[in-house]
Design a protein around this motif. Structure first.
Motif, PDB file in Angstrom:
ATOM      1  N   LEU A  40      20.329  70.585  57.353  1.00 38.62           N
ATOM      2  CA  LEU A  40      18.971  70.738  57.872  1.00 38.62           C
ATOM      3  C   LEU A  40      18.002  71.102  56.744  1.00 38.62           C
ATOM      4  CD1 LEU A  40      19.851  72.809  61.077  1.00 38.62           C
ATOM      5  CD2 LEU A  40      19.382  70.357  60.953  1.00 38.62           C
ATOM      6  N   LEU A  41      18.393  72.063  55.910  1.00 41.26           N
ATOM      7  CA  LEU A  41      17.504  72.528  54.848  1.00 41.26           C
ATOM      8  C   LEU A  41      17.278  71.472  53.776  1.00 41.26           C
ATOM      9  CD1 LEU A  41      18.879  76.165  54.340  1.00 41.26           C
ATOM     10  CD2 LEU A  41      16.686  75.516  55.376  1.00 41.26           C
ATOM     11  N   SER A  42      18.294  70.644  53.511  1.00 41.68           N
ATOM     12  CA  SER A  42      18.199  69.696  52.399  1.00 41.68           C
ATOM     13  C   SER A  42      17.188  68.574  52.659  1.00 41.68           C
ATOM     14  CB  SER A  42      19.572  69.102  52.090  1.00 41.68           C
ATOM     15  OG  SER A  42      20.081  68.402  53.204  1.00 41.68           O
ATOM     16  N   GLU A  43      16.715  68.475  53.885  1.00 43.98           N
ATOM     17  CA  GLU A  43      15.640  67.514  54.175  1.00 43.98           C
ATOM     18  C   GLU A  43      14.303  68.019  53.645  1.00 43.98           C
ATOM     19  OE1 GLU A  43      15.862  64.505  55.666  1.00 43.98           O
ATOM     20  OE2 GLU A  43      18.050  64.720  55.701  1.00 43.98           O
ATOM     21  N   HIS A  44      14.209  69.307  53.403  1.00 45.33           N
ATOM     22  CA  HIS A  44      12.931  69.916  53.021  1.00 45.33           C
ATOM     23  C   HIS A  44      12.964  70.628  51.668  1.00 45.33           C
ATOM     24  CE1 HIS A  44      11.487  69.383  57.207  1.00 45.33           C
ATOM     25  NE2 HIS A  44      12.737  69.642  57.523  1.00 45.33           N
ATOM     26  N   PHE A  45      14.164  70.909  51.164  1.00 45.55           N
ATOM     27  CA  PHE A  45      14.293  71.713  49.949  1.00 45.55           C
ATOM     28  C   PHE A  45      15.368  71.153  49.032  1.00 45.55           C
ATOM     29  CE2 PHE A  45      13.208  74.491  53.538  1.00 45.55           C
ATOM     30  CZ  PHE A  45      12.015  75.054  53.102  1.00 45.55           C
ATOM     31  N   SER A  46      15.242  71.451  47.748  1.00 41.60           N
ATOM     32  CA  SER A  46      16.380  71.318  46.841  1.00 41.60           C
ATOM     33  C   SER A  46      17.348  72.460  47.156  1.00 41.60           C
ATOM     34  CB  SER A  46      15.921  71.412  45.384  1.00 41.60           C
ATOM     35  OG  SER A  46      15.187  70.273  44.999  1.00 41.60           O
ATOM     36  N   ILE A  47      18.633  72.175  47.078  1.00 36.02           N
ATOM     37  CA  ILE A  47      19.646  73.155  47.481  1.00 36.02           C
ATOM     38  C   ILE A  47      20.617  73.421  46.339  1.00 36.02           C
ATOM     39  CG2 ILE A  47      21.581  73.615  49.042  1.00 36.02           C
ATOM     40  CD1 ILE A  47      18.943  73.636  50.496  1.00 36.02           C
ATOM     41  N   ILE A  48      20.868  74.689  46.085  1.00 24.58           N
ATOM     42  CA  ILE A  48      21.956  75.103  45.201  1.00 24.58           C
ATOM     43  C   ILE A  48      22.736  76.189  45.940  1.00 24.58           C
ATOM     44  CG2 ILE A  48      22.634  76.153  43.013  1.00 24.58           C
ATOM     45  CD1 ILE A  48      19.956  75.156  41.875  1.00 24.58           C
ATOM     46  N   ALA A  49      24.035  75.962  46.121  1.00 19.38           N
ATOM     47  CA  ALA A  49      24.903  76.951  46.761  1.00 19.38           C
ATOM     48  C   ALA A  49      26.097  77.177  45.853  1.00 19.38           C
ATOM     49  CB  ALA A  49      25.361  76.455  48.132  1.00 19.38           C
ATOM     50  N   ILE A  50      26.438  78.438  45.597  1.00 20.09           N
ATOM     51  CA  ILE A  50      27.565  78.726  44.714  1.00 20.09           C
ATOM     52  C   ILE A  50      28.588  79.596  45.427  1.00 20.09           C
ATOM     53  CG2 ILE A  50      26.083  78.583  42.674  1.00 20.09           C
ATOM     54  CD1 ILE A  50      26.298  81.659  42.460  1.00 20.09           C
ATOM     55  N   ASP A  51      29.849  79.421  45.008  1.00 14.60           N
ATOM     56  CA  ASP A  51      30.886  80.376  45.381  1.00 14.60           C
ATOM     57  C   ASP A  51      30.865  81.482  44.332  1.00 14.60           C
ATOM     58  OD1 ASP A  51      31.657  78.879  47.539  1.00 14.60           O
ATOM     59  OD2 ASP A  51      33.518  78.132  46.661  1.00 14.60           O
ATOM     60  N   LEU A  52      30.629  82.692  44.749  1.00 14.87           N
ATOM     61  CA  LEU A  52      30.582  83.813  43.812  1.00 14.87           C
ATOM     62  C   LEU A  52      31.960  84.044  43.185  1.00 14.87           C
ATOM     63  CD1 LEU A  52      28.486  86.160  46.097  1.00 14.87           C
ATOM     64  CD2 LEU A  52      27.686  85.155  43.952  1.00 14.87           C
ATOM     65  N   PRO A  53      32.014  84.541  41.940  1.00 14.18           N
ATOM     66  CA  PRO A  53      33.304  84.830  41.313  1.00 14.18           C
ATOM     67  C   PRO A  53      34.192  85.672  42.221  1.00 14.18           C
ATOM     68  CG  PRO A  53      31.533  85.135  39.733  1.00 14.18           C
ATOM     69  CD  PRO A  53      30.879  84.885  41.065  1.00 14.18           C
ATOM     70  N   GLY A  54      35.443  85.257  42.328  1.00 11.18           N
ATOM     71  CA  GLY A  54      36.388  85.974  43.182  1.00 11.18           C
ATOM     72  C   GLY A  54      36.515  85.394  44.572  1.00 11.18           C
ATOM     73  N   LYS A  57      47.103  84.457  44.891  1.00  5.83           N
ATOM     74  CA  LYS A  57      47.465  85.782  44.397  1.00  5.83           C
ATOM     75  C   LYS A  57      46.298  86.454  43.690  1.00  5.83           C
ATOM     76  CE  LYS A  57      50.795  88.138  41.404  1.00  5.83           C
ATOM     77  NZ  LYS A  57      51.959  87.963  40.475  1.00  5.83           N
ATOM     78  N   ALA A  58      45.549  85.680  42.896  1.00  3.47           N
ATOM     79  CA  ALA A  58      44.450  86.243  42.105  1.00  3.47           C
ATOM     80  C   ALA A  58      43.315  86.751  42.986  1.00  3.47           C
ATOM     81  CB  ALA A  58      43.922  85.201  41.117  1.00  3.47           C
ATOM     82  N   PHE A  59      43.222  86.244  44.221  1.00  7.58           N
ATOM     83  CA  PHE A  59      42.169  86.681  45.135  1.00  7.58           C
ATOM     84  C   PHE A  59      42.242  88.193  45.370  1.00  7.58           C
ATOM     85  CE2 PHE A  59      41.194  87.547  49.702  1.00  7.58           C
ATOM     86  CZ  PHE A  59      39.824  87.374  49.655  1.00  7.58           C
ATOM     87  N   TYR A  60      43.434  88.708  45.506  1.00  7.41           N
ATOM     88  CA  TYR A  60      43.602  90.135  45.794  1.00  7.41           C
ATOM     89  C   TYR A  60      43.257  90.988  44.574  1.00  7.41           C
ATOM     90  CZ  TYR A  60      45.804  88.117  49.843  1.00  7.41           C
ATOM     91  OH  TYR A  60      46.023  87.376  50.977  1.00  7.41           O
ATOM     92  N   CYS A  61      43.515  90.466  43.386  1.00 10.11           N
ATOM     93  CA  CYS A  61      43.095  91.159  42.162  1.00 10.11           C
ATOM     94  C   CYS A  61      41.574  91.253  42.105  1.00 10.11           C
ATOM     95  CB  CYS A  61      43.623  90.430  40.928  1.00 10.11           C
ATOM     96  SG  CYS A  61      45.423  90.421  40.788  1.00 10.11           S
TER      97      CYS A  61
END
Length: 274
Positions: free
Chosen positions: A49-63, A189-193
């Motif tokens: 919905l938003l991408s019809e009106h805006f440029s979009i950047i979405a990131i997965d945060l570290p971890g 495994k690294a997710f829990y760290c």
């Protein structure tokens, strides 16, 4: 509505490989920040919905999500905020509006505190607020050799569907794909760290005296039945932030981007056009 396809790639910021999805179309930019134990999937219904009106950047945060579960990254709000600023530089964006859900909202507020000149507008969806840092005894215990193993066992024994039920008012919104996406990191495994490092490094949320210095226009959207971050947090944020508007939704929980996607979209577009 036809499916919107975003570009996706890994970019290296602060020596961490960050997964991002984006669509740059010469329209006003929106940067989307997910919350705790989540990913860009938080916005999977909102982005088309938003991408019809805006440029979009979405990131997965570290971890989290598909991003690296780094053992060297400092998992503090200040570090997350600095990383987001570096992401903006990567995409050559000078100023942006930020949509932050839950913990992502607190990170957005940290950016607003440190780099207000980079933000046009804040859109905070059930944002975390007023949480203190973890108790010192718990932080000290996190350095014990078996702490990560114990944390992993404690998390893995929880039923993912029952956990998801706490973030919804209407349980019928829980579906197989949602369960799969939220279960994915539990296999790493690294997710829990990363979670343990976040416990150690996370500062407390911004205090009222910090919030009162943030004059950026801010839209607060909240579920009145949010059991993760209750609506009274949104009401307090509205009082502390000098230029804030609060909109609440009845019969709505924490994952507002799933339960009220059309209403959230309309509020965001209307607010950004004023």
């Amino acid at each position: 509505m036809s499916k919107i396809y975003l570009n996706n790639e890994y970019i290296n910021i602060a020596n961490v490989n960050i997964y991002c999805e984006y669509k740059l179309n010469n329209k006003p930019p929106l940067l989307l920040l997910h919350g705790f134990v989540s990913s860009t999937y938080t916005f999977n219904k909102l982005i088309p919905l938003l991408s019809e009106h805006f440029s979009i950047i979405a990131i997965d945060l570290p971890g989290f999500g598909k991003s690296e579960k780094s053992k060297s990254f400092v998992y503090s709000f200040e570090s997350y905020a600095s990383l987001v600023v570096e992401c903006m530089k990567h995409f050559e964006i000078n100023k942006v509006s930020i949509v932050g859900h839950s913990m992502g909202g607190q990170i957005a507020l940290y950016i607003a505190k440190s780099n207000p000149e980079l933000i046009d507008t804040l859109i905070l969806l059930c944002s975390s607020g007023y949480r203190a840092r973890a108790k010192k005894i718990l932080i000290y215990c996190s350095y014990l050799p078996l702490f990560t193993y114990i944390a992993k066992k404690w998390i893995q024994q929880k039923d993912i569907q029952k956990t998801l039920e706490t973030v919804f008012y209407n349980k019928s919104h829980i579906h197989e794909e949602l369960i799969k996406e939220f279960s994915r990191p539990l296999q790493e495994k690294a997710f829990y760290c990363s979670l343990v490092r976040l416990l150690r490094h996370r500062e407390g949320d911004l205090h009222s005296f910090d919030l009162r210095k943030i004059h950026i226009p801010t839209l607060l959207l909240w579920g009145e039945n949010d059991r993760v971050v209750p609506v009274h947090v949104g009401e307090k944020l509205k009082d502390d932030l000098p230029n804030a508007k609060l909109v609440t939704y009845k019969e709505t929980g924490h994952l507002i981007t799933e339960e009220r996607v059309k209403e959230v979209f309309k509020e965001i577009t209307a607010y950004l056009k004023t």
